[in-house]
Structures are given as C-alpha cells and as structure tokens.
Write a protein that holds these residues in place. Sequence first.
Motif: not given
Length: 487
Positions: A104-108, A370-376, A475-481
């Motif tokens: 989350x360094x972009x938030x800082x 907007x980034x805080x609201x959309x943060x998962x 809350x949901x996250x997808x990661x490709x492999x």
Amino acid sequence: MTINDKSSATPNKSKTVVEQHIPIKNVKIHGDKNTGKARYAPGDQIYVRKFSGFFQKLRQRMNLVYFAFFLILPWLQYDGHQAVLFDISEQRFTLWGLTLWPQDLTLLAWLFIISAFLLFFVTAFLGRVWCGYMCPQTVWTFIFIWFEEKIEGTANQRRKLDAQENNANKVIKKTAKHTAWLLFSLLTAMTFAGYFSPMQDLFVDVFTFNTSLAMAGILIFFTLATYGNAGWMRETVCLHMCPYARFQSAMFDKDTLTVSYDSNRGESRGPRSRKDDPKELGLGDCIDCNLCVEVCPTGIDIRNGLQYECINCGACVDACNGVMSKMNYAQGLIRYTTEHELKGKKVHILRPKLIGYAVLLIIMSSMLLLEIVNRVPLSLDIIRDRTELARENFNGEIENVYTLKILNMSQTDNTYKLSVKGIENARWNGDQEITVKAATVSTLPISIAVDPYDLENYMSDITFVVEQISPESDAKVEQESRFFNKR
C-alpha cells in the motif's frame, strides 16, 4: 543598475547601446542607536522577550493542542490494539481501522504528495504560517523558552544571569533549567518512539530498565536531538538548516499575506512623548522602541522588509499593536498584509497560482479516497515448487505443487474459500477453506492435479481465486499462475 550591452552587426555600421534596467529594492539596515552596528549578529544569543497579544494567544493555544495531540495519540486504543502504530519491524502501519502494508505504499505516497501541495497552497496564501504556528521546531522552542522564563526569569533577567560570574544562584538555576530540558526531551523521545513501537510496553521497559540496546540508543539520540535543537540551536535550525526557509520565496507573490511593516506610515521613526504630535516633529508612527525585535524568536528587524528568516508568528504584530495602543495611535503599523496592499494596489485573493494548487489538491485527494475505497484488504502470493515443475501421481494425473501465501490486511480474523480456474476438471489437493488471523500471513501448501488428456499444451494458464466467506464480505482476489505438463 544599468548594463551596457554593446554590439555591432557589421564592421562599418555604428554601434548600438542597449540599456537594460534591472529593478532593485534598496533596503536600509538599521543598527543600534549608539554604536550603529547591527542589533543582532549571527552568533549572538537571542533573549526572546515575553509579550501577550491576540496572535501570541492564538499560537499558544494551537501549540497546546498540537503538543497534546502528539502526546496522547500513541496512547489511544482502537478495537484492542494501538490506534496509531508504524511498526517497521513487522512492515505494517496501523491507522485506527486501516492497516497499510508494503503493497500500500502508493497510499502513503499520495498522502505525502497531498501534504506537500497543501503546504504550497497555504504558503502562497498565508506565507510562512506553518513555521510560526505548527512547525515542531517552533513549538518545542517556545516550550523550552517557557522553562527558561519560569526558572531564570524575564529576558533581561536571563541576560544579566548569563553575564554574571559563576555563583551558587547561577549554577542552581542553570542546572534546574537543563534538567527540565533533558527530562522534557526524554518525554518527547519516548512519545516519538511510541509511534513505532507499542507505547505501553515501551514505557514499562524504560522505567524497569528492560529496554533493548537498540531502543535505548534511539531514545538517547532523539533526547539529545530535541535538547540540542530546541535548547541550543533554536533559530539556527530555522535560518540555516531548514530547506523550507530557502525555497519558500518561490511560492510567494505580491498578494501573499505576510507580516510586514508599513514604512509609509512609520517613517521617519524616532522617540517622542505620548503628548507630542508626530507630524509637527516630522516623524512617523514608529517610535523606534525596538520591541518588535526583542520579541522576535529569530532576532530580525521586520522594519528592514520581508526576510526569509521571518516565520510569520505575529509576535512583532502584537508587540507593535500594544505600543500603538499606549501611544493612542491606530494599530496595524506592523500587520499581516500583502505587498500590493502596502502600495495601495488592489489585492487579488483568487489568483491562478492559488486556483492551480486548489485544483491539484482536489484531484489528488479524490484519487486517494478512490484508492482507499477500492482497496481490497487481501493479498495472495503464489510460489511454485522449483525442484520439479510437474510430476505424475499414482492415478496417472499430472500434478503441480504450489505454496499459497494469503495476507489478511484487515484487523479481523477472516475465513477464505480457495479455488482454481482455467483448466477443466482440475482437482484441488489440500484445504480449500482457511482462517487467517488479523494482520497476518498464512502459508498453505497445495497441489493441482489434471488428467493429461485435458492438457492440450505443455504450459497452461490458470487463475487462483481467494474469496472471503466469513465475516461476509465482497473481498476477493485473483492471481494468475502456470500449470506445466510433463514432456
């Protein structure tokens, strides 16, 4: 100043002289009435005189709120944990109900950028008020001066005390002052460290002499830094070490509100009786009492014009207004004003620079929200088994081994459901539901098995899916492999 630029276009033509006038503002530096020397040299000790007034009361109240906020904030608890904690060792920042991780360094970054542009906006509008009312160096300097006044007395008493030879009275007062400074600096250091280490444990460890060597070194360093900056260096930090003092002029314009001396009204200056008419004496309203210099924490004479050393604290405004009231003159000889107003020109409050800063602030603040609201508050990291990309199990299926690292970035214990998509009839070997404690990472080894007849290529794209099922959330996250077949 005139610059003569002589140039010739051809050898046989006369030379043309072009005059370019560079505007220069002549500033008369006023010195001591008896010696004619400058009232303050860079190495002189500044004895700030105490004076009360509207702006000093405002500054004192703001400083009190600021210091109380700094002192109390790390003690606050929220939902069973320290409300504000920047835990560098654990690589997480806690802000009440929000936990920030390295991801989350972009938030800082957004927070720092917005803070910088807010400072630019305030400086362009109100000048260097941050330095005068909210800067930690100014706040702590005035707190240290308060200790001086309580222990050693007024500015004149402190000056006489320093001029005395060492005696019992001087040693006692100096010892008491420096002891108070050091104890207050230690309190400051412990409070500051409490933002980066659990506060309650820190205070217990310090007072039971059970703190680590690293923490003891940090506390000693910040204690001495506070003691040196606010006790000894003071205005030196503002004049020679603070970069803001150097680049602030780039944000000023002729409509910036700054502390200024009205020379048209004040000159010529000189002493007089309260009953005298200054016009008959050929004098302005300034009685040359030097009080504006004596109350200045950086030791400048505001009557010499705008200077980068001025921190816009308004001490000279209060001092001058008090003198004007006693002389039955109108207040405002020294006041918060603009260069245009002093010259009798129209003041432009809304101007392109301010509007530009305001628009940028709105845009950046909106993007941050907007980034805080959309943060998962969930992260997934996939590590493949590097020793063997693919293997055949006893059922004749092709099997790939993975290690899933699930990071719960929220402040509650959550249960997640795991699945994979991308290959038909893929079989999951391992747990497909896992509970991860708040603000922790859970490691889960699993394998995916596929019938070789369902594999068309040597390498297939697959996607791991992690969904929160308890407490119920989106809350949901997808990661490709990748899934590899045996050659």
